[in-house]
Write an enzyme that holds these catalytic residues in place. Structure first.
Site, short mmCIF file in Angstrom:
data_model
loop_
_atom_site.label_atom_id
_atom_site.label_comp_id
_atom_site.label_asym_id
_atom_site.label_seq_id
_atom_site.Cartn_x
_atom_site.Cartn_y
_atom_site.Cartn_z
CG ASP A 84 -1.97 1.04 1.21
OD1 ASP A 84 -2.43 1.40 0.10
OD2 ASP A 84 -2.38 1.51 2.29
CG HIS A 85 -0.26 4.85 0.31
ND1 HIS A 85 -0.73 5.84 -0.51
CD2 HIS A 85 -1.29 4.52 1.12
CE1 HIS A 85 -1.99 6.10 -0.21
NE2 HIS A 85 -2.35 5.30 0.76
CB THR A 144 -8.42 5.14 11.11
OG1 THR A 144 -7.36 5.76 10.37
CG2 THR A 144 -8.65 5.91 12.40
CG HIS A 152 -5.21 8.49 3.64
ND1 HIS A 152 -4.89 9.21 2.52
CD2 HIS A 152 -5.19 7.19 3.28
CE1 HIS A 152 -4.66 8.36 1.51
NE2 HIS A 152 -4.84 7.14 1.95
CD GLU A 184 -4.25 8.22 -4.14
OE1 GLU A 184 -4.57 9.32 -3.63
OE2 GLU A 184 -3.66 7.32 -3.51
CG HIS A 241 -6.43 4.69 -0.69
ND1 HIS A 241 -5.10 4.48 -0.40
CD2 HIS A 241 -6.68 3.96 -1.81
CE1 HIS A 241 -4.58 3.66 -1.29
NE2 HIS A 241 -5.52 3.34 -2.17
#
Length: 276
Positions: A82-83, A228, A174, A134, A202
């Site tokens: 991810d990322h 989160t 986020h 993205e 996301h």
């Protein structure tokens, strides 16, 4: 082994009208809880190693952890970077056994984002794995502001980058701890009208649960990243375990009481996105 690529789990979701949870991992205990939750629900799961996770655990170790968990269950498990911010980082994840690479070029100009993402998608596809990109920029709660995805730019990005899934910015943020916002459904429909690539949200923790489920089953959004919300569940369970016995110090004893509540929270997330 039930190890799967991102396309393996998102294409059926797109066809049959549901979404898959991209669960953000930080360590072995939450990874195991998420794999067990997926097994209990009979649903696929995407285990995600983001920048926070990679800060303290090297990619080769994470790849082995994800693959070990895939071996332990009968449902599809995606080992997802991810990322990823550089070609070299994505290459290392591929070499470490990941089955999906998310390259984040969202801070770049459109053509540079397309060019860099396309290079990583080509590398991924040559190895038989998937790539997520993205377009637009998903901001951070109390941090950088979002830049909404332009539908025309999304069309060009999807066409020219070769991605298997496309993360979009449509009101999601986020690290949002509440669910007071909501996604821009008109923008989502405008984007899905010009591309057939599975869409990704996301910052899914900040999306109202009802809207998450409705869009999972009624739009081209096939993947919600949830971090989160599950971190908060972990923290709540950890505080409860410690307050139950303030003199306790053994990590194994403490964390053994955290996994079950975290598994329950993950099951609720996965079920809320899955087929009706």
């Amino acid at each position: 082994m039930t190890l799967a690529t991102l396309s393996d789990v998102l294409q059926p979701a797109l066809r049959d009208g549901y979404a898959v949870g991209g669960l953000v991992t930080l360590g072995w205990e939450d990874m195991r809880a998420y794999a067990r939750a997926a097994e209990a629900e009979g649903l696929p799961v995407i285990l995600q190693a983001g920048p926070s996770c990679r800060k303290h655990t090297p990619l080769p170790v994470l790849g082995k952890m994800f693959r070990t968990l895939a071996d332990s269950v009968s449902v599809p498990v995606v080992a997802h970077l991810d990322h990823g911010y550089t070609f070299d980082e994505c290459r290392e994840a591929l070499d470490s056994g990941f089955t999906s690479l998310m390259f984040d070029g969202s801070r770049l100009a459109l053509q540079e984002n397309i060019d860099q993402t396309a290079r990583i998608a080509e590398m991924a596809h040559a190895a038989g794995i998937s790539c997520e990109g993205e377009i637009g920029f998903v901001g951070y709660s109390d941090g950088e502001n979002s830049q909404g995805t332009d539908p025309e730019e999304a069309r060009v990005f999807a066409r020219d980058s070769g991605v298997d899934a496309m993360a979009i910015s449509v009101g999601n943020v986020h690290l949002q701890q509440n669910k007071e916002g909501g996604l821009d459904e008109a923008r989502i429909h405008a984007i899905e009208a010009v591309t057939d690539v599975p869409l990704v949200i996301h910052g899914g923790s900040g999306v109202p649960v009802e809207q998450r489920g409705r869009l999972a089953r009624g739009s081209a959004i096939c993947k919600f990243n949830i971090g989160t919300e599950l971190r908060m569940a972990f923290g709540t369970a950890l505080r409860a375990a410690l307050s139950h016995d303030p003199d306790r110090f053994d990590r194994v004893q403490i964390l053994s009481e955290v996994e079950a509540p975290l598994e329950t929270a993950a099951r609720r997330v996965l079920r809320g996105l899955g087929p009706e």
